[in-house]
Motif scaffolding. Structure first.
Motif, PDB file in Angstrom:
ATOM      1  N   GLN A  77      -7.754   1.434 -14.944  1.00 25.05           N
ATOM      2  CA  GLN A  77      -6.351   1.044 -14.817  1.00 25.05           C
ATOM      3  C   GLN A  77      -5.868   1.215 -13.379  1.00 25.05           C
ATOM      4  O   GLN A  77      -5.159   0.361 -12.828  1.00 25.05           O
ATOM      5  N   TYR A  78      -6.265   2.321 -12.769  1.00 25.65           N
ATOM      6  CA  TYR A  78      -5.880   2.603 -11.382  1.00 25.65           C
ATOM      7  C   TYR A  78      -6.470   1.565 -10.427  1.00 25.65           C
ATOM      8  O   TYR A  78      -5.765   1.013  -9.575  1.00 25.65           O
ATOM      9  N   ASN A  79      -7.758   1.292 -10.574  1.00 26.45           N
ATOM     10  CA  ASN A  79      -8.418   0.324  -9.692  1.00 26.45           C
ATOM     11  C   ASN A  79      -7.837  -1.075  -9.859  1.00 26.45           C
ATOM     12  O   ASN A  79      -7.582  -1.786  -8.871  1.00 26.45           O
ATOM     13  N   ASN A  80      -7.619  -1.485 -11.104  1.00 23.45           N
ATOM     14  CA  ASN A  80      -7.085  -2.830 -11.353  1.00 23.45           C
ATOM     15  C   ASN A  80      -5.652  -2.969 -10.848  1.00 23.45           C
ATOM     16  O   ASN A  80      -5.250  -4.056 -10.402  1.00 23.45           O
ATOM     17  N   ALA A  81      -4.876  -1.893 -10.929  1.00 20.42           N
ATOM     18  CA  ALA A  81      -3.497  -1.940 -10.429  1.00 20.42           C
ATOM     19  C   ALA A  81      -3.491  -2.237  -8.933  1.00 20.42           C
ATOM     20  O   ALA A  81      -2.676  -3.032  -8.446  1.00 20.42           O
ATOM     21  N   ILE A 131       0.835  -1.207   0.000  1.00 20.27           N
ATOM     22  CA  ILE A 131       0.000   0.000   0.000  1.00 20.27           C
ATOM     23  C   ILE A 131       0.864   1.251   0.000  1.00 20.27           C
ATOM     24  O   ILE A 131       0.577   2.226  -0.718  1.00 20.27           O
ATOM     25  N   THR A 132       1.931   1.244   0.761  1.00 23.53           N
ATOM     26  CA  THR A 132       2.846   2.387   0.792  1.00 23.53           C
ATOM     27  C   THR A 132       3.491   2.612  -0.565  1.00 23.53           C
ATOM     28  O   THR A 132       3.595   3.751  -1.047  1.00 23.53           O
ATOM     29  N   LEU A 133       3.910   1.537  -1.211  1.00 19.17           N
ATOM     30  CA  LEU A 133       4.512   1.640  -2.542  1.00 19.17           C
ATOM     31  C   LEU A 133       3.492   2.136  -3.566  1.00 19.17           C
ATOM     32  O   LEU A 133       3.816   2.936  -4.450  1.00 19.17           O
ATOM     33  N   PHE A 134       2.255   1.670  -3.452  1.00 20.19           N
ATOM     34  CA  PHE A 134       1.204   2.099  -4.367  1.00 20.19           C
ATOM     35  C   PHE A 134       0.976   3.602  -4.244  1.00 20.19           C
ATOM     36  O   PHE A 134       0.840   4.308  -5.247  1.00 20.19           O
ATOM     37  N   ARG A 135       0.912   4.099  -3.028  1.00 19.99           N
ATOM     38  CA  ARG A 135       0.727   5.537  -2.816  1.00 19.99           C
ATOM     39  C   ARG A 135       1.878   6.343  -3.412  1.00 19.99           C
ATOM     40  O   ARG A 135       1.671   7.414  -3.979  1.00 19.99           O
ATOM     41  N   ALA A 136       3.075   5.824  -3.288  1.00 26.50           N
ATOM     42  CA  ALA A 136       4.253   6.558  -3.758  1.00 26.50           C
ATOM     43  C   ALA A 136       4.374   6.555  -5.282  1.00 26.50           C
ATOM     44  O   ALA A 136       4.782   7.555  -5.879  1.00 26.50           O
ATOM     45  N   TYR A 137       4.013   5.441  -5.928  1.00 25.45           N
ATOM     46  CA  TYR A 137       4.272   5.280  -7.358  1.00 25.45           C
ATOM     47  C   TYR A 137       3.038   5.405  -8.255  1.00 25.45           C
ATOM     48  O   TYR A 137       3.191   5.621  -9.460  1.00 25.45           O
ATOM     49  N   CYS A 138       1.851   5.287  -7.693  1.00 25.16           N
ATOM     50  CA  CYS A 138       0.660   5.202  -8.551  1.00 25.16           C
ATOM     51  C   CYS A 138      -0.372   6.295  -8.308  1.00 25.16           C
ATOM     52  O   CYS A 138      -1.454   6.257  -8.899  1.00 25.16           O
TER      53      CYS A 138
END
Length: 214
Positions: free
Chosen positions: A139-143, A109-116
């Motif tokens: 795309q965002y939801n599926n990622a 979750i932390t990586l997702f917030r930082a990169y996406c």
């Protein structure tokens, strides 16, 4: 550097001023790397655009160009820039899914917030098709689903609420609000005038495109 003018003659005058400044300071503009884009006024178009020269070299006329990472088009639509962001998001999310598959949920979750969640220049998007906009949202939801190993058809709002992270529409609203706040706090007199009038066409259009389309 970008020059803007409501007329071709105005652009040529601005270029002449730039050339004089460059000559007086021992500089030279590269005409081969300079381009001319003519914005369309609705459905109105011109069969021929007069030549605009920089250093006696006619500038290449283009329909779009990338400025500071943002695609600007002659039709003033944002579909191409939204597609750029969708592709970039796909690359970043696939990298996270591949490299950090063994990490725990909190790390992911932390990586997702930082990169996406950056969505570079998304606060400028106002003219686009719903199909292009929805493609980025999906795309965002599926990622997020794939990174956390969630079912493909699970609720998007539910999974973001459970993870205590922003969904797609929340990010868009925050980016728009941030831009409006910076405009309102700008020392520039023109921006201050625009931001200070809530009955201005600017605010009406902004609210119509961003606050009511979610």
């Amino acid at each position: 550097m970008v020059l803007l003018s409501p007329s071709i003659s105005g652009i040529q005058d601005l270029l002449t001023i730039c050339e004089r400044y460059a000559d007086s300071h021992g500089l030279r503009y590269n005409a081969s790397k300079s381009e001319l884009l003519v914005f369309k006024a609705g459905t109105k178009s011109y069969p021929r655009t007069p030549q605009v020269k920089l250093g006696n070299t006619p500038l290449k006329i283009v329909e779009e160009f990338k400025y500071l990472g943002h695609w600007v088009t002659s039709s003033l639509t944002d579909n191409k820039d939204i597609e750029r962001e969708r592709r970039a998001l796909a690359v970043r999310s696939n990298m996270l899914i591949r490299r950090f598959a063994r990490c725990n949920r909190n790390v992911k979750i932390t990586l997702f917030r930082a990169y996406c969640q950056s969505f570079y220049t998304c606060s400028l998007w106002i003219n686009y098709t719903q199909k292009t906009y929805n493609a980025l949202r999906v795309q965002y939801n599926n990622a997020f689903r794939m990174l956390l190993g969630l079912p493909r058809h699970c609720s998007a709002s539910g999974m973001f609420a459970e993870a205590r992270t922003d969904g797609f529409h929340a990010i868009m609203r925050k980016r728009v609000a941030s831009l409006l706040r910076r405009i309102a706090g700008s020392p520039n007199s023109l921006l201050e005038t625009v931001a200070g009038r809530e009955d201005s066409p600017f605010h009406y259009y902004w609210n119509k495109m961003h606050m009511l389309r979610t």
